[in-house]
Design an enzyme around this catalytic site. Structure first.
Site, PDB file in Angstrom:
ATOM      1  CB  ALA A   1      21.794  19.916  37.740  1.00 17.38           C
ATOM      2  CG  HIS A   2      27.582  21.924  37.929  1.00 19.55           C
ATOM      3  ND1 HIS A   2      26.784  22.456  38.905  1.00 19.55           N
ATOM      4  CD2 HIS A   2      28.839  21.971  38.431  1.00 19.55           C
ATOM      5  CE1 HIS A   2      27.522  22.811  39.941  1.00 19.55           C
ATOM      6  NE2 HIS A   2      28.778  22.527  39.689  1.00 19.55           N
ATOM      7  CB  ALA A   3      28.869  16.231  36.378  1.00 18.50           C
TER       8      ALA A   3
END
Lengths: 90, 152
Positions: B66-68
């Site tokens: 998960a990342h942005a």
């Protein structure tokens, strides 16, 4: 040869893909420049690349590009990347 | 020189519970916030990324990264580790269900490459992976990661 590794944000998954693809290309003895890109940048970068590496979800978002689009399912599976890349560069 | 991931992880949670993928990402976001890596906005951005682009962050069987984007919500680069008591579906065609969510925050596009390399190295090894899946405590995860990082 120019290859673009594509993910949504350009920082996580595409970087992993780039690293593993570099390992594979080294094994294959192919000199290639691999760029990690987010989906926005990728549409442009893919115009001048021969191969685009990405995941199944993002492949349709890349749209119509002259590069060959290769979908990788397991980004940690060097055998899968090896098989698909070597088939594409032959 | 190999990075010891045990030292890079801002937080480790084992046996976490999540009813769906959003909650699973939220656990990873909570870990980043608790570790002083990001603000809560970043958690919402990680969820929004999947809403926008689909579950492409499920990069290998059972593993979501998960990342942005790097943004003001990122205070420093860091990773969180969340193993789930019961795996959840992200809607990925080949890699569901997910039992491990790694939260990643980076300050720019080139930071953390070595950390990602270490993550890839560790998770590509089936024996290490199954040990990590079975690990019941943060201490156990740390010791497995430290062992994987030390030269064989």
């Amino acid at each position: 040869m120019k290859i673009v590794a594509v993910c949504g944000m350009g920082i996580g998954t595409s970087v992993l893909l780039k690293m593993n693809a570099e390992k594979v290309l080294q094994d294959l003895g192919i000199d290639a420049d691999i760029e990690a890109a987010d989906i926005g940048v990728a549409r442009g970068a893919a115009q001048t690349a021969e191969i685009v590496l990405t995941s199944e979800e993002l492949a349709p978002e890349i749209g119509d590009v002259p590069a060959r689009v290769i979908v990788i399912e397991n980004f940690f599976d060097l055998d899968e990347i090896h098989k698909k890349l070597s088939a594409a560069v032959q | 020189m190999a990075i010891n991931l045990a030292e890079e992880l801002s937080s480790i949670t084992t046996n976490a519970t999540a009813s769906d993928w959003r909650e699973a990402i939220r656990r990873a976001g909570d870990g980043l916030v608790a570790g002083g890596v990001t603000t809560e906005d970043y958690t919402e951005q990680m969820i929004a990324a999947v809403e926008e682009h689909g579950p492409y962050i499920v990069i290998a069987p059972g593993v979501a990264l998960a990342h942005a984007r790097p943004s003001e919500s990122v205070k420093k680069g860091g990773l969180s580790w969340v193993s789930l008591a019961s795996p959840v579906e992200f809607g990925h065609k080949s890699n569901d269900p997910v039992s491990l969510v790694i939260g990643l925050a980076a300050l720019d596009h080139t930071a953390h490459i070595e950390v990602l390399r270490a993550v890839a190295g560790i998770l590509s090894d089936p024996a290490t992976r199954s040990g990590l899946d079975a690990a019941a405590s943060a201490e156990e995860v740390r010791s497995l990661l430290a062992r994987a990082a030390s030269p064989k």
